[in-house]
Motif scaffolding. Structure first.
Motif, PDB file in Angstrom:
ATOM      1  N   ARG A   1       0.234   7.511  -3.972  1.00 57.21           N
ATOM      2  CA  ARG A   1      -0.918   7.760  -3.112  1.00 57.21           C
ATOM      3  C   ARG A   1      -2.234   7.721  -3.896  1.00 57.21           C
ATOM      4  O   ARG A   1      -3.235   7.219  -3.409  1.00 57.21           O
ATOM      5  N   GLN A   2      -2.240   8.245  -5.112  1.00 58.95           N
ATOM      6  CA  GLN A   2      -3.468   8.334  -5.888  1.00 58.95           C
ATOM      7  C   GLN A   2      -3.958   6.980  -6.400  1.00 58.95           C
ATOM      8  O   GLN A   2      -5.102   6.855  -6.839  1.00 58.95           O
TER       9      GLN A   2
ATOM     10  N   ARG B   1      -3.516   3.971  -4.595  1.00 61.74           N
ATOM     11  CA  ARG B   1      -3.581   2.960  -3.534  1.00 61.74           C
ATOM     12  C   ARG B   1      -4.963   2.347  -3.395  1.00 61.74           C
ATOM     13  O   ARG B   1      -5.113   1.203  -2.954  1.00 61.74           O
ATOM     14  N   TYR B   2      -6.010   3.117  -3.730  1.00 64.21           N
ATOM     15  CA  TYR B   2      -7.356   2.578  -3.581  1.00 64.21           C
ATOM     16  C   TYR B   2      -7.569   1.354  -4.465  1.00 64.21           C
ATOM     17  O   TYR B   2      -8.388   0.471  -4.151  1.00 64.21           O
TER      18      TYR B   2
ATOM     19  N   GLN C   1     -11.188  10.084   3.108  1.00 68.19           N
ATOM     20  CA  GLN C   1      -9.800   9.655   3.296  1.00 68.19           C
ATOM     21  C   GLN C   1      -9.307   8.850   2.105  1.00 68.19           C
ATOM     22  O   GLN C   1      -8.123   8.932   1.735  1.00 68.19           O
ATOM     23  N   LEU C   2     -10.189   8.066   1.495  1.00 68.20           N
ATOM     24  CA  LEU C   2      -9.812   7.300   0.303  1.00 68.20           C
ATOM     25  C   LEU C   2      -9.495   8.235  -0.858  1.00 68.20           C
ATOM     26  O   LEU C   2      -8.597   7.962  -1.668  1.00 68.20           O
TER      27      LEU C   2
ATOM     28  N   ARG D   1     -13.226   3.251  -6.390  1.00 72.98           N
ATOM     29  CA  ARG D   1     -13.048   3.877  -5.078  1.00 72.98           C
ATOM     30  C   ARG D   1     -14.282   3.660  -4.200  1.00 72.98           C
ATOM     31  O   ARG D   1     -14.165   3.398  -3.006  1.00 72.98           O
TER      32      ARG D   1
ATOM     33  N   GLU E   1      -8.321  11.333  -0.593  1.00 70.50           N
ATOM     34  CA  GLU E   1      -7.114  12.110  -0.311  1.00 70.50           C
ATOM     35  C   GLU E   1      -5.862  11.245  -0.284  1.00 70.50           C
ATOM     36  O   GLU E   1      -4.799  11.646  -0.755  1.00 70.50           O
ATOM     37  N   GLY E   2      -5.970  10.044   0.271  1.00 67.22           N
ATOM     38  CA  GLY E   2      -4.793   9.201   0.441  1.00 67.22           C
ATOM     39  C   GLY E   2      -3.955   9.672   1.619  1.00 67.22           C
ATOM     40  O   GLY E   2      -4.008  10.844   1.995  1.00 67.22           O
ATOM     41  N   ARG E   3      -3.209   8.802   2.209  1.00 65.04           N
ATOM     42  CA  ARG E   3      -2.377   9.141   3.370  1.00 65.04           C
ATOM     43  C   ARG E   3      -0.990   8.532   3.201  1.00 65.04           C
ATOM     44  O   ARG E   3      -0.848   7.386   2.755  1.00 65.04           O
ATOM     45  N   ASP E   4       0.022   9.293   3.574  1.00 65.12           N
ATOM     46  CA  ASP E   4       1.376   8.746   3.622  1.00 65.12           C
ATOM     47  C   ASP E   4       1.566   8.017   4.950  1.00 65.12           C
ATOM     48  O   ASP E   4       0.795   8.195   5.893  1.00 65.12           O
TER      49      ASP E   4
ATOM     50  N   ASN F   1       0.817  -1.205   0.000  1.00 64.40           N
ATOM     51  CA  ASN F   1       0.000   0.000   0.000  1.00 64.40           C
ATOM     52  C   ASN F   1       0.854   1.259   0.000  1.00 64.40           C
ATOM     53  O   ASN F   1       0.615   2.204  -0.762  1.00 64.40           O
TER      54      ASN F   1
END
Length: 474
Positions: A36-37, A39-40, A168-169, A143, A171-174, A31
């Motif tokens: 980040r864009q 990962r979903y 959150q999906l 998504r 935006e994505g998170r590091d 993941n």
């Protein structure tokens, strides 16, 4: 009754299965290696693999719910009000109809998609929010499919909102060390609650409830008290595992339990127990019915209707309706007697008395929640009141419930620890922060001891029937 028909499960994947121990680190690693864009997409594949590895036929329910609510969300976002409302009502009706068919014709179908009721109301909550223009409809079908099938929560919640998880999906998170570190604490606590406490308590409770016709009332009362703790450890354990997994992946999921047995009233209990469901019922059932805006009588009717819906959501048997009805009565009586209005002004003794009375009322309702039928629940209540068995109550052997004295002693110690941790949380502290104050050597000794305890429990129970979470049955 619904609970008599357990979902067909291949025991391939669950939050407490051995394959999950391999699956989770792999999902987390890949993941954060992906952009980040994108990962979903990986989470979509992981979610469907996790869910369908239990039974490929579960795809029927998951795809139906996902496709209908996704399309309805797009259609309900704009257009004439009459058309939008018709689409909303039709989608809700179809999904509830499918849930009804799965629950009442499971013998003919041969399977029940585990978790359907959870991801169904999560999806319907999203659809209603789109209809109310609180959130925009998700245009990306993959998504949105992740939102419905997010693997930590798909089996038993906590139920998420589009304003939380879906955002959150997008935006994505590091990777965040502190969030991941907190996630590991949640995982450890969840495994302790489930494997060490809930499963062991469940064996004692089942021993009594399987023999309810021959057990004295005192023993059934004791077993019901243990069931209250078992259910809490089981569901709070699952929620902790789900939240911990989410944090490892970079997501903040809604808390589901806040020391519920410390509640001083039934109203407060429902602000602390299964919070994601109770707030869902409030926002999408109670308030649309009129809430408390149309007079006292209408308010009480709305309260009763909401808790009866909660009972029906849990199962089709009359025992669940009785359970929901009891809590509706509790809420109405509490409001009439103004218990909640003096909640914050009571002293410590009154507060403790209120918590005791609340636990007694909740535990009484749990009898019908645990019973295999309404008739069994009524029989147990009659046993407690008419053939309590004061003589048997003085003999400790009855309270072993098929176990050993050592087993019972360890469980009682475990219960004390569970409530001690809840007390720490009640004081706005966390075990994680308290542990950080210890020296690194002491912390690692505690980690190793707890890990060895978990391994001991797993090895000791290896080869026994696979354990499932109680709420996976609903």
């Amino acid at each position: 009754m619904l609970l008599a028909v357990k979902p067909v499960r291949g025991n391939v994947m669950s939050l407490i299965s051995f394959p999950y121990i391999i699956f989770l680190p792999m999902v987390v690693l890949i993941n954060f290696l992906l952009p980040r864009q994108k990962r979903y997409i990986w989470l979509f594949l992981a979610g469907y693999f996790f869910y369908l590895s239990n039974d490929i036929r579960y795809a029927v329910g998951l795809l139906f719910c996902t496709v209908t609510t996704y399309v309805a969300g797009l259609l309900a976002e704009s257009g004439k009000e009459v058309r939008k409302k018709a689409i909303l009502v039709l989608c809700i009706f179809l999904n509830i109809l499918v849930l009804f068919l799965f629950r009442n014709f499971s013998a003919r179908l041969g399977f029940v998609p585990v978790g359907f009721s959870f991801y169904m109301i999560q999806s319907l909550g999203y659809l209603i929010d789109v209809y109310r223009r609180r959130i925009p409809a998700e245009k990306n079908p993959v998504r949105y499919a992740v939102f419905v099938s997010f693997f930590p929560i798909i089996l038993s919640g906590p139920i998420q909102r589009g304003t939380g998880l879906l955002q959150q999906l997008r935006e994505g998170r590091d990777f965040d060390y502190d969030r991941a570190h907190s996630g590991l604490y949640y995982l450890l606590w969840g495994y302790l609650l489930k494997l060490v406490m809930s499963d062991r308590l469940g064996a004692l409770v089942s021993f009594a409830y399987d023999r309810y016709e021959t057990m004295p009332g005192a023993v059934m009362l004791w077993a019901t008290m243990l069931y209250a703790i078992q259910l809490y450890c089981d569901f709070a354990g699952y929620s902790a595992l789900a939240i911990g997994t989410g944090r490892l992946l970079g997501f903040d999921l809604q808390e589901n339990f806040l020391q519920p047995y410390f509640a001083g009233s039934i109203k407060e209990f429902w602000n602390r127990w299964h919070i994601s469901l109770s707030t869902w019922l409030r926002d999408y059932i109670y308030i649309p019915l009129g809430g408390n805006k149309k007079g006292q009588i209408r308010k009480y009717l709305n309260l009763m209707a909401t808790f009866l819906v909660s009972g029906l959501w849990h199962g089709a048997g009359f025992s669940f309706l009785i359970w929901g009805g009891l809590h509706g009565i509790y809420q109405i009586m509490g409001d009439m007697l103004s218990f909640s209005k003096v909640e914050k002004t009571r002293g410590l003794i009154c507060r403790m008395a209120g918590s005791f009375v609340t636990f007694v009322l909740v535990d009484f309702a749990w009898i019908f929640f645990r019973a295999d039928s309404a008739e069994q629940g009524v029989f147990i209540v009659q046993s407690i009141f008419s053939r309590f068995g004061f003589k048997e109550m003085t003999y400790y052997g009855y309270y072993l419930l098929g176990g050993s004295r050592l087993n019972l002693l360890l469980l009682l110690m475990g219960i004390v620890i569970v409530f001690l941790v809840d007390f720490i949380h009640e004081k706005k502290l966390t075990v994680e922060k308290l542990a950080a104050k210890l020296s690194i050597g002491v912390r690692w000794i505690l980690y190793i001891v707890l890990t060895l305890l978990l391994l001991f429990v797993v090895v000791r129970c290896y080869g026994q029937a696979a354990s499932t979470f109680i709420y996976e049955r609903f």
